[in-house]
Write an enzyme that holds these catalytic residues in place. Structure first.
Site, PDB file in Angstrom:
ATOM      1  N   GLU A   1      10.278 -62.846-145.987  1.00  0.00           N
ATOM      2  CA  GLU A   1      10.567 -61.834-144.986  1.00  0.00           C
ATOM      3  C   GLU A   1      11.971 -62.027-144.433  1.00  0.00           C
ATOM      4  O   GLU A   1      12.467 -63.149-144.358  1.00  0.00           O
ATOM      5  CB  GLU A   1       9.537 -61.925-143.841  1.00  0.00           C
ATOM      6  CG  GLU A   1       8.150 -61.515-144.310  1.00  0.00           C
ATOM      7  CD  GLU A   1       7.062 -61.661-143.251  1.00  0.00           C
ATOM      8  OE1 GLU A   1       6.069 -60.936-143.363  1.00  0.00           O
ATOM      9  OE2 GLU A   1       7.196 -62.493-142.334  1.00  0.00           O
TER      10      GLU A   1
ATOM     11  N   CYS B   1      18.173 -61.897-139.727  1.00  0.00           N
ATOM     12  CA  CYS B   1      17.633 -63.242-139.845  1.00  0.00           C
ATOM     13  C   CYS B   1      17.137 -63.383-141.287  1.00  0.00           C
ATOM     14  O   CYS B   1      16.200 -62.690-141.694  1.00  0.00           O
ATOM     15  CB  CYS B   1      16.486 -63.374-138.838  1.00  0.00           C
ATOM     16  SG  CYS B   1      15.698 -64.976-138.783  1.00  0.00           S
TER      17      CYS B   1
ATOM     18  N   CYS C   1       6.529 -77.991-139.341  1.00  0.00           N
ATOM     19  CA  CYS C   1       6.565 -78.098-137.878  1.00  0.00           C
ATOM     20  C   CYS C   1       5.274 -77.477-137.320  1.00  0.00           C
ATOM     21  O   CYS C   1       4.842 -76.413-137.771  1.00  0.00           O
ATOM     22  CB  CYS C   1       7.787 -77.384-137.320  1.00  0.00           C
ATOM     23  SG  CYS C   1       9.334 -78.068-137.951  1.00  0.00           S
TER      24      CYS C   1
ATOM     25  N   CYS D   1       5.134 -73.699-136.092  1.00  0.00           N
ATOM     26  CA  CYS D   1       5.792 -72.674-136.908  1.00  0.00           C
ATOM     27  C   CYS D   1       4.866 -72.177-138.010  1.00  0.00           C
ATOM     28  O   CYS D   1       4.314 -72.950-138.774  1.00  0.00           O
ATOM     29  CB  CYS D   1       7.069 -73.254-137.518  1.00  0.00           C
ATOM     30  SG  CYS D   1       7.859 -72.142-138.704  1.00  0.00           S
TER      31      CYS D   1
ATOM     32  N   CYS E   1      10.556 -65.317-133.685  1.00  0.00           N
ATOM     33  CA  CYS E   1      10.828 -66.677-134.153  1.00  0.00           C
ATOM     34  C   CYS E   1       9.530 -67.385-134.508  1.00  0.00           C
ATOM     35  O   CYS E   1       8.597 -67.423-133.707  1.00  0.00           O
ATOM     36  CB  CYS E   1      11.518 -67.498-133.064  1.00  0.00           C
ATOM     37  SG  CYS E   1      13.154 -66.927-132.651  1.00  0.00           S
TER      38      CYS E   1
HETATM   39  N1  SAH Z   1      14.107 -74.297-140.775  1.00  0.00           N
HETATM   40  C1  SAH Z   1      15.198 -73.924-139.931  1.00  0.00           C
HETATM   41  C2  SAH Z   1      15.435 -72.442-139.936  1.00  0.00           C
HETATM   42  C3  SAH Z   1      14.278 -71.648-139.343  1.00  0.00           C
HETATM   43  S1  SAH Z   1      14.752 -71.217-137.768  1.00  0.00           S
HETATM   44  C4  SAH Z   1      14.969 -74.439-138.535  1.00  0.00           C
HETATM   45  O1  SAH Z   1      13.850 -74.828-138.226  1.00  0.00           O
HETATM   46  O2  SAH Z   1      15.927 -74.469-137.777  1.00  0.00           O
HETATM   47  C5  SAH Z   1      13.228 -70.900-137.016  1.00  0.00           C
HETATM   48  C6  SAH Z   1      13.379 -71.160-135.532  1.00  0.00           C
HETATM   49  O3  SAH Z   1      12.206 -70.675-134.884  1.00  0.00           O
HETATM   50  C7  SAH Z   1      13.468 -72.642-135.211  1.00  0.00           C
HETATM   51  O4  SAH Z   1      14.416 -72.849-134.202  1.00  0.00           O
HETATM   52  C8  SAH Z   1      12.086 -72.983-134.672  1.00  0.00           C
HETATM   53  O5  SAH Z   1      12.160 -74.041-133.756  1.00  0.00           O
HETATM   54  C9  SAH Z   1      11.658 -71.678-134.044  1.00  0.00           C
HETATM   55  N2  SAH Z   1      10.214 -71.473-134.053  1.00  0.00           N
HETATM   56  C10 SAH Z   1       9.350 -71.825-135.021  1.00  0.00           C
HETATM   57  N3  SAH Z   1       8.102 -71.450-134.677  1.00  0.00           N
HETATM   58  C11 SAH Z   1       8.188 -70.838-133.467  1.00  0.00           C
HETATM   59  C12 SAH Z   1       7.243 -70.202-132.611  1.00  0.00           C
HETATM   60  N4  SAH Z   1       5.969 -70.115-132.953  1.00  0.00           N
HETATM   61  N5  SAH Z   1       7.684 -69.675-131.458  1.00  0.00           N
HETATM   62  C13 SAH Z   1       9.006 -69.723-131.140  1.00  0.00           C
HETATM   63  N6  SAH Z   1       9.946 -70.273-131.927  1.00  0.00           N
HETATM   64  C14 SAH Z   1       9.545 -70.843-133.080  1.00  0.00           C
HETATM   65 FE1  SF4 Z   2      10.086 -76.229-139.137  1.00  0.00          FE
HETATM   66 FE2  SF4 Z   2       9.494 -73.655-139.502  1.00  0.00          FE
HETATM   67 FE3  SF4 Z   2      12.078 -74.447-139.559  1.00  0.00          FE
HETATM   68 FE4  SF4 Z   2      10.397 -75.109-141.551  1.00  0.00          FE
HETATM   69  S1  SF4 Z   2      11.038 -73.031-140.974  1.00  0.00           S
HETATM   70  S2  SF4 Z   2      11.822 -76.466-140.511  1.00  0.00           S
HETATM   71  S3  SF4 Z   2       8.463 -75.437-140.477  1.00  0.00           S
HETATM   72  S4  SF4 Z   2      10.681 -74.502-137.800  1.00  0.00           S
END
Ligand code: SAH
Ligand code: SF4
Length: 338
Positions: A84, A97, A108, A111, A327
């Site tokens: 996506e 994005c 994580c 996420c 996010c």
């Molecule tokens: N893997 C990279 C790029 C993805 S960015 C990274 O983690 O930086 C995705 C962003 O969304 C990250 O900053 C993460 O901390 C945030 N994120 C992930 N799950 C989320 C959620 N459920 N609610 C709000 N932010 C979230």
């Molecule tokens: Fe963590 Fe999601 Fe970023 Fe992967 S995409 S590193 S699981 S926040």
């Protein structure tokens, strides 16, 4: 292919350099993928190209729009994987994005992409293709794409070579010609890859910090056990920054986990001396998530401690939540989520 590689390739076909510039302009400036439509090329050259090359932008499987202007694309890749990408309009900019991997290995806890696990790396073409799709969509509606953030699915710095190649094309004058000021790579924190990125390319860096101490970070970001905060912060201190620029720190606020005053004070200490701006992102919930979003008073209280310490800290308004485009909500295959 970067414009330079395209030139070498077209020279190898026995054509002259200006032909390469024409082809690059068709693909990257006009967004045309079909050689037959490149009408200022001779028929013989178009045939030669079609025998030796392909331009295959990702197929748009689904477009979902939200009332706040967010647009989510579900893209089908050649091997059946799906990713996506999301257009996020703001007052003065329109940001795409992009995803760098199908799924993500880093798992994580907050996420949704992390729950998918890593399916595979995207190619540079698949990453640039997301930009072409979004640019075309906006172009037909009178809009313009101004910014690109690598904050979709996947960990860009674990797909380093393809992400670097995609950035080269995105930044090249004869490519997509974005200013580096408008391009940001976000990482969960891979110190050696942060160092490589800083040495290789000029782009903005964002780091998903999400916790100010190893104990908390270990619990929500398993990658922290491999690269604890001292190694990550050392990489940030060493990252080359242009005058006046800052590293963005993303901090997802999870109620009762990382959102107390003590966490905020520890965060102030942790970032001392590093030019940062902090994006506070109240948790975006999804089905089965073991966390909740702190209430507004807690979010403001957390921010106030950072601001009192003269840190630049903003609360990110969430967009696209209703269409699971906010996010951390990108999953592309909801049926695989437990
Ligand atoms: N893997 C990279 C790029 C993805 S960015 C990274 O983690 O930086 C995705 C962003 O969304 C990250 O900053 C993460 O901390 C945030 N994120 C992930 N799950 C989320 C959620 N459920 N609610 C709000 N932010 C979230
Ligand atoms: Fe963590 Fe999601 Fe970023 Fe992967 S995409 S590193 S699981 S926040």
């Amino acid at each position: 292919m970067s414009p330079d590689e395209m030139e070498r390739f077209i020279l190898s076909l026995g054509e002259r350099p200006f032909r390469a510039r024409q082809v690059a302009a068709w693909i990257y400036k006009k967004g045309v993928a079909d050689f037959e439509l490149m009408t200022d090329l001779s028929g013989a050259f178009r045939l030669l190209l079609s025998q030796n090359a392909r331009v295959t932008p990702p197929a748009v499987t689904k477009v979902t729009t939200a009332a706040d202007g967010t647009v989510k694309f579900l893209l089908g890749l050649a091997d059946g994987q799906a990713v996506e990408s999301v257009i996020i309009p703001d007052e003065e900019r329109t940001t795409l994005c992009v995803s760098s991997q199908a799924g993500c290995a880093l798992g994580c806890a907050f996420c949704m992409t992390g729950r998918l696990g890593r399916k595979r790396d995207l190619t540079a073409g698949e990453i640039v293709g997301q930009v072409l799709v979004a640019r075309e969509y906006l172009g037909t509606r009178g809009g313009t794409l101004t910014n690109i953030v690598f904050m979709g699915m996947g960990e860009p710095l674990l797909n380093y070579d393809q992400v670097k190649q995609a950035l080269t094309i995105i930044l090249a004058d004869r490519g997509l010609a974005f200013s580096w000021r408008h391009v940001t790579v976000s990482t969960a924190g891979i110190p050696e890859a942060i160092a490589r990125l800083g040495a290789d390319l000029l782009v903005n860096l964002a780091v998903s910090l999400n916790a100010p101490d190893d104990e908390t970070r270990d619990r929500i970001m398993p990658i922290n056990r491999k690269y604890p905060l001292d190694t990550l912060m050392a990489a940030l201190r060493a990252y080359p920054l242009k005058r006046g620029r800052r590293i963005t720190l993303e901090y997802v606020l999870l109620s009762g986990i990382n959102d107390t005053d003590d966490h905020a004070r520890a965060l102030v200490k942790l970032v001392r001396g590093i030019p940062v701006k902090i994006n506070l992102i109240p948790f975006n919930p999804f089905d089965g998530a073991p966390f909740s979003r702190p209430d507004d008073a807690r979010v403001l209280g957390f921010q106030a401690i950072l601001i009192d310490a003269h840190l630049n800290a903003i609360i990110r308004k969430s967009k696209g939540g209703r269409i699971a485009a906010a996010c951390g909500q990108l999953a592309a295959a909801p049926h695989t989520v437990p």
